[in-house]
Design a protein around this motif. Sequence first.
Motif, PDB file in Angstrom:
ATOM      1  N   PRO A 165       0.922  -1.264   0.006  1.00 28.86           N
ATOM      2  CA  PRO A 165       0.077   0.026  -0.055  1.00 28.86           C
ATOM      3  C   PRO A 165       0.826   1.291  -0.033  1.00 28.86           C
ATOM      4  N   LEU A 166       2.170   1.359   0.526  1.00 31.77           N
ATOM      5  CA  LEU A 166       2.822   2.471   0.513  1.00 31.77           C
ATOM      6  C   LEU A 166       3.192   2.606  -0.755  1.00 31.77           C
ATOM      7  N   TRP A 167       3.697   1.513  -1.857  1.00 32.27           N
ATOM      8  CA  TRP A 167       3.965   1.850  -3.106  1.00 32.27           C
ATOM      9  C   TRP A 167       2.606   2.433  -3.880  1.00 32.27           C
ATOM     10  N   ASP A 168       1.523   1.830  -3.532  1.00 29.25           N
ATOM     11  CA  ASP A 168       0.230   2.510  -3.903  1.00 29.25           C
ATOM     12  C   ASP A 168       0.284   3.925  -3.798  1.00 29.25           C
ATOM     13  N   MET A 169       0.611   4.484  -2.650  1.00 31.60           N
ATOM     14  CA  MET A 169       0.198   5.769  -2.091  1.00 31.60           C
ATOM     15  C   MET A 169       1.502   6.517  -2.835  1.00 31.60           C
ATOM     16  N   ALA A 170       2.698   5.978  -2.799  1.00 28.90           N
ATOM     17  CA  ALA A 170       3.601   6.891  -3.558  1.00 28.90           C
ATOM     18  C   ALA A 170       3.301   7.169  -4.923  1.00 28.90           C
ATOM     19  N   LEU A 171       3.127   5.969  -5.500  1.00 30.90           N
ATOM     20  CA  LEU A 171       2.750   6.183  -7.098  1.00 30.90           C
ATOM     21  C   LEU A 171       1.320   6.891  -7.393  1.00 30.90           C
ATOM     22  N   ALA A 172       0.400   7.127  -6.214  1.00 30.73           N
ATOM     23  CA  ALA A 172      -0.644   7.823  -6.739  1.00 30.73           C
ATOM     24  C   ALA A 172      -0.256   9.310  -6.545  1.00 30.73           C
ATOM     25  N   VAL A 173       0.660   9.809  -5.693  1.00 31.40           N
ATOM     26  CA  VAL A 173       1.227  11.297  -5.540  1.00 31.40           C
ATOM     27  C   VAL A 173       2.140  11.230  -6.784  1.00 31.40           C
ATOM     28  N   TYR A 174       3.113  10.369  -7.293  1.00 29.85           N
ATOM     29  CA  TYR A 174       3.842  10.634  -8.119  1.00 29.85           C
ATOM     30  C   TYR A 174       3.124  10.802  -9.896  1.00 29.85           C
ATOM     31  N   ASN A 175       1.924  10.062  -9.869  1.00 29.54           N
ATOM     32  CA  ASN A 175       1.085  10.087 -11.251  1.00 29.54           C
ATOM     33  C   ASN A 175       0.146  11.206 -10.873  1.00 29.54           C
ATOM     34  N   GLY A 176      -0.354  11.681  -9.851  1.00 31.43           N
ATOM     35  CA  GLY A 176      -1.469  12.524  -9.935  1.00 31.43           C
ATOM     36  C   GLY A 176      -1.418  13.755  -9.086  1.00 31.43           C
ATOM     37  N   CYS A 177      -0.358  14.100  -8.544  1.00 26.30           N
ATOM     38  CA  CYS A 177      -0.136  15.331  -7.856  1.00 26.30           C
ATOM     39  C   CYS A 177       0.079  16.520  -8.825  1.00 26.30           C
ATOM     40  N   TYR A 178      -0.419  17.697  -8.453  1.00 27.35           N
ATOM     41  CA  TYR A 178      -0.278  18.766  -9.318  1.00 27.35           C
ATOM     42  C   TYR A 178       0.999  19.239  -9.295  1.00 27.35           C
ATOM     43  N   SER A 179       1.647  19.868 -10.239  1.00 26.43           N
ATOM     44  CA  SER A 179       3.117  20.533 -10.436  1.00 26.43           C
ATOM     45  C   SER A 179       2.967  21.951 -10.092  1.00 26.43           C
ATOM     46  N   PHE A 180       4.311  22.400  -9.667  1.00 22.49           N
ATOM     47  CA  PHE A 180       4.464  23.792  -9.288  1.00 22.49           C
ATOM     48  C   PHE A 180       3.835  24.629 -10.497  1.00 22.49           C
ATOM     49  N   ALA A 181       4.184  24.376 -11.665  1.00 21.09           N
ATOM     50  CA  ALA A 181       3.709  25.205 -12.746  1.00 21.09           C
ATOM     51  C   ALA A 181       2.268  25.051 -12.731  1.00 21.09           C
ATOM     52  N   GLU A 182       1.391  23.917 -12.680  1.00 22.26           N
ATOM     53  CA  GLU A 182      -0.018  23.706 -12.563  1.00 22.26           C
ATOM     54  C   GLU A 182      -0.551  24.675 -11.675  1.00 22.26           C
ATOM     55  N   GLY A 183       0.157  24.687 -10.361  1.00 20.73           N
ATOM     56  CA  GLY A 183      -0.343  25.775  -9.203  1.00 20.73           C
ATOM     57  C   GLY A 183       0.048  26.841  -9.213  1.00 20.73           C
ATOM     58  N   GLY A 184       0.832  27.623 -10.230  1.00 18.31           N
ATOM     59  CA  GLY A 184       1.377  28.641 -10.331  1.00 18.31           C
ATOM     60  C   GLY A 184       2.110  29.091  -9.113  1.00 18.31           C
ATOM     61  N   ILE A 185       2.971  28.113  -8.632  1.00 22.18           N
ATOM     62  CA  ILE A 185       3.764  28.334  -7.475  1.00 22.18           C
ATOM     63  C   ILE A 185       5.335  28.085  -8.009  1.00 22.18           C
ATOM     64  N   THR A 186       6.240  29.190  -7.542  1.00 22.46           N
ATOM     65  CA  THR A 186       7.716  29.087  -7.837  1.00 22.46           C
ATOM     66  C   THR A 186       8.034  27.785  -7.299  1.00 22.46           C
ATOM     67  N   PRO A 187       8.670  27.419  -8.213  1.00 24.93           N
ATOM     68  CA  PRO A 187       9.217  25.674  -7.778  1.00 24.93           C
ATOM     69  C   PRO A 187      10.533  25.922  -6.729  1.00 24.93           C
ATOM     70  N   TYR A 188      10.153  25.069  -5.877  1.00 19.43           N
ATOM     71  CA  TYR A 188      11.433  24.916  -4.743  1.00 19.43           C
ATOM     72  C   TYR A 188      12.659  24.652  -5.290  1.00 19.43           C
ATOM     73  N   THR A 189      13.956  24.904  -4.611  1.00 21.75           N
ATOM     74  CA  THR A 189      15.107  24.536  -5.003  1.00 21.75           C
ATOM     75  C   THR A 189      16.038  24.208  -3.786  1.00 21.75           C
ATOM     76  N   PRO A 190      16.834  23.130  -4.179  1.00 20.42           N
ATOM     77  CA  PRO A 190      17.674  22.892  -3.219  1.00 20.42           C
ATOM     78  C   PRO A 190      18.344  24.046  -2.529  1.00 20.42           C
ATOM     79  N   GLN A 191      18.404  24.101  -0.962  1.00 15.93           N
ATOM     80  CA  GLN A 191      19.056  25.285  -0.227  1.00 15.93           C
ATOM     81  C   GLN A 191      20.398  24.965   0.419  1.00 15.93           C
ATOM     82  N   CYS A 192      20.653  23.598   0.156  1.00 14.47           N
ATOM     83  CA  CYS A 192      21.872  22.955   0.806  1.00 14.47           C
ATOM     84  C   CYS A 192      22.458  21.741   0.070  1.00 14.47           C
TER      85      CYS A 192
END
Length: 356
Positions: free
Chosen positions: A329-356
């Motif tokens: 089920p953890l695989w299912d949930m991980a893939l649900a986010v991976y395949n279905g979560c909205y992107s920074f671009a789709e949300g009009g949000i400036t992408p996070y960048t690594p700070q360290c």
Amino acid sequence: MTEHELKTLLSTVTPPDETARAAAHAHWAALAKPLGGLGLLETMVEDAAALTGTETPALTRRAVLVLCADNGVVAQGVSQTDASVTRAVLQNLAARRTSVCRMAAAAHCTVVPVDMGIAGAPVPGAVNCRIAPGTADFTLGPAMTRTQVVQAIAHGIELVRAQKRAPAGIQMLATGEMGIGNTTTSSAVASVLLNQPVQAMTGRGAGLSDAGLRRKLAAIERGIAVNHPDAADPLGVLAALGGFDIAGLCGVFLGGALENLPIVMDGFISGVAALCAVRLCPAAGKAVFASHASSEPAARLVLDALDKKPLITADLHLGEGTGAVASLPLWDMALAVYNGCYSFAEGGITPYTPQC
């Protein structure tokens, strides 16, 4: 299959696809969430992408292979039950009544019971991969011949191939086992391969008393002394101290590497099988995915040797593949986010960048 043919076959295992891994990593980074926020759930999907060679691995069709075998060392009183229990559990696996069967139904996973070599007649409903009616008592000599080890490994490889080409087209396999005495065989094999004291690698299994644990430790020490296994010869170690179930599971992990199919470890016993596979073919590590950290004393040492991190720490030690199935089920949930979560671009949000 001969040893030479096995060695030739394993030389064809390819390295993971780093382009696919990088693409999967970039895909995670584009999703509107903290970078790396899902931790191991992200890296396991990236590892699956590298194994399968695609940025979007499909892993919904899965099965758990439960390899069952009797172990001759049970004659030394290393378990609180006798070998007849192996057969009883295999019969109930075939009837879909055991713990892993109920968990697999909840996780949308098919159960495939496999007879690698138990006493008595074949069990209806179990895949017949019988090598012999159980191994020999390793305190008196080798548990198996090298030929039998190679035969068991070949069966494991073929189990993977058969599941992949079946009508269901299995995309991921979990590993399980059942065999009275197989924590003894696993501890013996791990002790030699990791060059660790027997005491550090051996636990109470299914609940041994203090006297039973002393018998178990003595049997392993005697088996190592009688057989003189060489850690540089994994086939020889398996032949001296292993079981048909461990050798068959070793083949399953090797089959996953050959077929680029993810294979999910269960606990200590399947971890030892994975360790044997990686010792035979280091490139096979790409197909090995950890599920949980068993409460068996040596489980963490085996995971560390494989450089694998568990998803679950819940003191599981039931066997049958229950820990591997619990992780699905953890695989299912991980893939649900991976395949279905909205992107920074789709949300009009400036992408996070690594700070360290």
